[in-house]
Design a protein around this motif. Structure first.
Motif, mmCIF file in Angstrom:
data_model
loop_
_atom_site.group_PDB
_atom_site.id
_atom_site.type_symbol
_atom_site.label_atom_id
_atom_site.label_comp_id
_atom_site.label_asym_id
_atom_site.label_seq_id
_atom_site.Cartn_x
_atom_site.Cartn_y
_atom_site.Cartn_z
ATOM 1 N N GLY A 371 -1.307 16.860 1.643
ATOM 2 C CA GLY A 371 -0.259 16.049 1.456
ATOM 3 C C GLY A 371 -0.184 14.792 2.498
ATOM 4 N N TYR A 372 -0.594 14.897 3.620
ATOM 5 C CA TYR A 372 -0.878 13.670 4.670
ATOM 6 C C TYR A 372 -1.859 12.802 4.094
ATOM 7 C CZ TYR A 372 -0.847 11.166 8.941
ATOM 8 O OH TYR A 372 -0.762 10.145 10.044
ATOM 9 N N GLY A 373 -3.106 13.045 3.565
ATOM 10 C CA GLY A 373 -4.139 12.596 2.936
ATOM 11 C C GLY A 373 -3.551 11.660 1.866
ATOM 12 N N ILE A 374 -2.760 12.209 0.820
ATOM 13 C CA ILE A 374 -2.578 11.416 -0.280
ATOM 14 C C ILE A 374 -1.342 10.595 -0.019
ATOM 15 C CG2 ILE A 374 -1.307 11.571 -2.483
ATOM 16 C CD1 ILE A 374 -2.461 14.611 -2.822
ATOM 17 N N SER A 375 -0.288 10.720 0.924
ATOM 18 C CA SER A 375 0.578 9.816 1.337
ATOM 19 C C SER A 375 0.238 8.850 2.077
ATOM 20 C CB SER A 375 1.778 10.754 2.165
ATOM 21 O OG SER A 375 2.229 11.766 1.403
ATOM 22 N N THR A 376 -0.795 8.974 2.918
ATOM 23 C CA THR A 376 -1.436 7.765 3.656
ATOM 24 C C THR A 376 -2.201 6.793 2.631
ATOM 25 O OG1 THR A 376 -1.839 9.310 5.676
ATOM 26 C CG2 THR A 376 -3.122 7.417 5.365
ATOM 27 N N ALA A 377 -2.915 7.376 1.918
ATOM 28 C CA ALA A 377 -3.546 6.686 0.905
ATOM 29 C C ALA A 377 -2.810 5.803 -0.062
ATOM 30 C CB ALA A 377 -4.532 7.496 0.193
ATOM 31 N N LEU A 378 -1.764 6.487 -0.342
ATOM 32 C CA LEU A 378 -0.423 5.415 -1.224
ATOM 33 C C LEU A 378 -0.153 4.565 -0.213
ATOM 34 C CD1 LEU A 378 0.851 8.216 -3.395
ATOM 35 C CD2 LEU A 378 -0.605 6.595 -4.162
ATOM 36 N N VAL A 379 0.497 4.775 0.813
ATOM 37 C CA VAL A 379 1.160 3.809 1.830
ATOM 38 C C VAL A 379 0.192 2.826 2.110
ATOM 39 C CG1 VAL A 379 2.592 3.467 3.567
ATOM 40 C CG2 VAL A 379 3.290 5.175 2.223
ATOM 41 N N LEU A 380 -0.780 3.034 2.575
ATOM 42 C CA LEU A 380 -1.847 2.073 3.121
ATOM 43 C C LEU A 380 -2.278 0.971 2.067
ATOM 44 C CD1 LEU A 380 -3.818 1.518 5.437
ATOM 45 C CD2 LEU A 380 -5.433 3.317 4.664
ATOM 46 N N THR A 381 -2.643 1.804 0.609
ATOM 47 C CA THR A 381 -3.156 0.958 -0.376
ATOM 48 C C THR A 381 -1.969 -0.168 -0.574
ATOM 49 O OG1 THR A 381 -4.318 2.620 -1.297
ATOM 50 C CG2 THR A 381 -3.803 0.820 -2.809
ATOM 51 N N GLN A 382 -0.634 0.546 -0.728
ATOM 52 C CA GLN A 382 0.349 -0.421 -1.208
ATOM 53 C C GLN A 382 0.674 -1.461 -0.137
ATOM 54 O OE1 GLN A 382 4.558 0.965 -0.632
ATOM 55 N NE2 GLN A 382 4.854 0.745 -2.778
ATOM 56 N N ALA A 383 0.840 -1.233 1.322
ATOM 57 C CA ALA A 383 1.152 -2.208 2.200
ATOM 58 C C ALA A 383 -0.015 -3.132 2.385
ATOM 59 C CB ALA A 383 0.999 -1.384 3.551
ATOM 60 N N THR A 384 -1.440 -2.765 2.309
ATOM 61 C CA THR A 384 -2.304 -3.546 2.445
ATOM 62 C C THR A 384 -2.450 -4.590 1.282
ATOM 63 O OG1 THR A 384 -3.784 -2.169 3.631
ATOM 64 C CG2 THR A 384 -4.873 -3.755 2.786
ATOM 65 N N LEU A 385 -2.236 -4.075 -0.053
ATOM 66 C CA LEU A 385 -1.990 -5.139 -0.956
ATOM 67 C C LEU A 385 -1.232 -6.283 -1.145
ATOM 68 C CD1 LEU A 385 -3.155 -2.688 -4.316
ATOM 69 C CD2 LEU A 385 -4.531 -4.402 -3.048
ATOM 70 N N TYR A 386 -0.004 -5.670 -0.496
ATOM 71 C CA TYR A 386 1.245 -6.622 -0.302
ATOM 72 C C TYR A 386 0.931 -7.682 0.706
ATOM 73 C CZ TYR A 386 6.013 -7.991 0.289
ATOM 74 O OH TYR A 386 7.294 -8.810 0.374
ATOM 75 N N THR A 387 0.278 -7.330 1.903
ATOM 76 C CA THR A 387 -0.107 -8.005 2.650
ATOM 77 C C THR A 387 -0.961 -9.199 2.403
ATOM 78 O OG1 THR A 387 0.236 -6.390 4.630
ATOM 79 C CG2 THR A 387 -1.092 -8.420 4.977
ATOM 80 N N ALA A 388 -2.140 -8.705 1.487
ATOM 81 C CA ALA A 388 -2.834 -9.756 0.783
ATOM 82 C C ALA A 388 -2.145 -10.775 0.208
ATOM 83 C CB ALA A 388 -3.997 -9.079 0.150
ATOM 84 N N ALA A 389 -0.934 -10.165 -0.737
ATOM 85 C CA ALA A 389 -0.361 -11.300 -1.653
ATOM 86 C C ALA A 389 0.513 -11.976 -0.447
ATOM 87 C CB ALA A 389 0.576 -10.478 -2.454
ATOM 88 N N VAL A 390 1.012 -11.570 0.567
ATOM 89 C CA VAL A 390 1.642 -12.380 1.361
ATOM 90 C C VAL A 390 1.041 -13.300 2.220
ATOM 91 C CG1 VAL A 390 3.428 -12.096 3.606
ATOM 92 C CG2 VAL A 390 3.578 -10.653 1.683
ATOM 93 N N THR A 391 0.093 -13.288 2.769
ATOM 94 C CA THR A 391 -0.697 -13.996 3.650
ATOM 95 C C THR A 391 -1.810 -14.655 2.579
ATOM 96 O OG1 THR A 391 -2.491 -12.153 4.016
ATOM 97 C CG2 THR A 391 -0.744 -12.291 5.383
ATOM 98 N N ARG A 392 -2.150 -14.493 1.676
ATOM 99 C CA ARG A 392 -3.373 -14.881 0.999
ATOM 100 C C ARG A 392 -4.463 -15.417 1.586
ATOM 101 N NH1 ARG A 392 -0.934 -17.009 -3.762
ATOM 102 N NH2 ARG A 392 1.488 -16.930 -3.880
ATOM 103 N N ARG A 393 -4.687 -14.490 2.528
ATOM 104 C CA ARG A 393 -5.766 -14.639 3.346
ATOM 105 C C ARG A 393 -6.661 -13.260 3.637
ATOM 106 N NH1 ARG A 393 -4.368 -18.909 7.958
ATOM 107 N NH2 ARG A 393 -3.615 -20.813 6.760
ATOM 108 N N ALA A 394 -8.193 -13.141 3.527
ATOM 109 C CA ALA A 394 -8.924 -12.196 3.925
ATOM 110 C C ALA A 394 -8.926 -11.459 5.146
ATOM 111 C CB ALA A 394 -10.245 -12.344 3.340
ATOM 112 N N LEU A 395 -8.786 -12.400 6.109
ATOM 113 C CA LEU A 395 -8.907 -11.967 7.613
ATOM 114 C C LEU A 395 -7.746 -11.123 8.001
ATOM 115 C CD1 LEU A 395 -10.418 -11.516 10.115
ATOM 116 C CD2 LEU A 395 -9.716 -13.970 10.733
ATOM 117 N N PRO A 396 -6.394 -11.822 7.740
ATOM 118 C CA PRO A 396 -5.253 -11.061 8.142
ATOM 119 C C PRO A 396 -5.054 -9.581 7.303
ATOM 120 C CG PRO A 396 -4.505 -13.218 7.799
ATOM 121 C CD PRO A 396 -5.951 -13.168 7.374
#
Length: 450
Positions: A371-396
């Motif tokens: 449960g911890y592994g699946i939840s981590t993967a889902l939230v990490l993917t969602q938050a990282t993709l959202y950060t990519a859309a917000v910053t529009r930069r690879a390094l951040p």
């Protein structure tokens, strides 16, 4: 003929937030943080409700399967009357020596998504009872008292007698005797309190002093959670074993020897109390089994990974996830030309708080680790993709993903620790604060004052 359109011009980066506006920005972020944490309270309530449901189910298993077992070893109970004819009272003689072998067979009983640990205990007790000298007996029963050795009974107590089989018996002085209920053998329910087994040993009218009477008793019991034995013997050796890798040894003393491995455990206790030739003299044959004022040893069968306790502990770190995520976003704005709207801060915070709900949802059917592994993967993917859309930069985006994945990994290790959890958590917070101080040391915070 149509003219070719001009290629789109690259989007100019947004200017950094003026220093004069950072005080207001900081207040807005703090307000968003408080609102995000308030939104996590209903999720914390769901976790507590599921944990309470697990406790209710465990109580149901206790009622249907059996309570935790507390066993008192075989005792010779001899009725007597005082010189004035009052009685009958019972003189209870403890074993001179006692060796107990307990084999626990644990099971996981499930109902829906919830489970509880129960066990079947096979208890074998070998020892002997010594008849004391008459002066020692007379000091207890009083001068002129009359002892009726012929009506003596051997008694053994437990919390309850669920799980017994037809093979359970006691061999007393070489004679195999069946166990009987106290009320059946004595014929007086007032004398029988609690779950008591008795046997009629057919004692001689006047046994010789210091006579050792050997016995071997066997009983099968069912229980939930932990098992304990009361140490009513002058010399007592107790061995408890089970195919269970996470035992917790309980009672008034720790084992003299123990072996715990992935395939199970075996623990041994050895005690000596030369004053314990007599348990007590009472007006009733039996009393309710209680651990109060009694020496006892035993084991509690703990869950290898207590799912709901781990989820509850993880939910307490929600504020850490949100604060560090907001801090990383704020540093992006301070140290680069990235502009992040307050709404985007809020959506990121909601993504972090959703982790706890995902964790309890997946951990119930799949276990805590999965449960911890699946939840981590889902939230990490969602938050990282959202950060990519917000910053529009690879390094951040890479930095944010690395920080968040490190946080999830460290939290899993921290929750798995018992002894050094506080030390590891304190050092980690110190390191994070030091990193933030190092990154922001060149920022001129006084610029907004000019």
């Amino acid at each position: 003929m149509s003219m070719p359109s001009d290629p789109p011009k690259p989007r100019a980066p947004a200017p950094p937030v003026p220093r004069r506006r950072w005080s207001l920005k900081l207040l807005q972020i703090i307000l968003l943080l408080l609102l995000t944490l308030a939104a996590s309270w209903p999720i914390a309530g769901i976790v507590e409700e599921r944990e309470a449901r697990q406790s209710v189910l465990r109580e149901e298993f206790v009622r249907s399967w059996g309570l935790r077992q507390v066993v008192r070893p075989p005792t010779l109970a001899v009725p007597y009357r005082t010189a004035t004819g009052r009685g009958p009272y019972y003189l209870k003689l403890a074993p001179r020596e006692l060796t107990t072998q307990v084999t626990l067979v644990p099971e996981q009983k499930k109902r829906g998504l919830f489970s509880a640990t129960v066990y079947t205990a096979t208890v074998e007790m070998t020892g002997s009872v010594s008849i004391p000298f008459w002066p020692n007996i007379e000091q207890v029963v009083g001068e002129g008292s009359t002892i009726d050795w012929k009506k003596s009974v051997v008694m053994m107590q437990a919390t309850e007698l669920g799980g017994m089989t037809t093979d359970d018996h006691i061999v007393w002085n070489g004679v195999k005797l069946p166990w009987r209920s106290c009320a059946e053998a004595i014929g007086s329910s007032a004398d029988c309190k609690g779950a008591v087994l008795v046997a009629n040993p057919n004692m001689p009218p006047d046994p010789s002093s210091e006579t050792d009477i050997p016995f071997k008793a066997m009983v099968t019991l069912r229980g939930t959670g932990d098992f304990r034995q009361i140490l009513d013997a002058r010399e007592s050796t107790t061995i408890i074993k089970a195919p269970w890798s996470t035992p917790s040894f309980v009672g008034t003393m720790l084992p003299s020897r123990q072996r715990v491995g992935d395939n199970g455990f075996e623990a041994e206790w050895f005690t000596v109390n030369y004053a314990k030739w007599l348990i007590r003299s009472t007006g009733t044959l039996s009393e309710n089994v209680s651990l109060q004022d009694c020496e006892s040893v035993g084991v509690d069968l703990l869950e290898a990974v207590p799912t709901y306790r781990m989820i509850n502990r993880a939910s307490k770190y929600t504020i850490l996830f949100v604060v560090l995520s907001f801090t990383v976003y704020a540093l992006f704005e301070l140290l680069s030309t990235v502009r992040i709207h307050n709404v985007q801060y809020g959506l990121l915070g909601l993504s972090m708080t959703l982790f706890n709900l995902l964790l309890v949802s997946f951990a119930e059917p799949l276990g805590y680790a999965a449960g911890y592994g699946i939840s981590t993967a889902l939230v990490l993917t969602q938050a990282t993709l959202y950060t990519a859309a917000v910053t529009r930069r690879a390094l951040p985006t890479v930095i944010f993903g690395a920080v968040l994945s490190t946080l999830f990994g460290f939290l899993y290790v921290l929750l798995s620790m018992e002894t050094y959890a506080l030390l590891a958590g304190s050092v980690a917070l110190f390191v994070v604060l030091s990193a933030v101080m190092a990154v922001t040391q060149r920022i001129d915070w006084r610029a907004e004052e000019s």
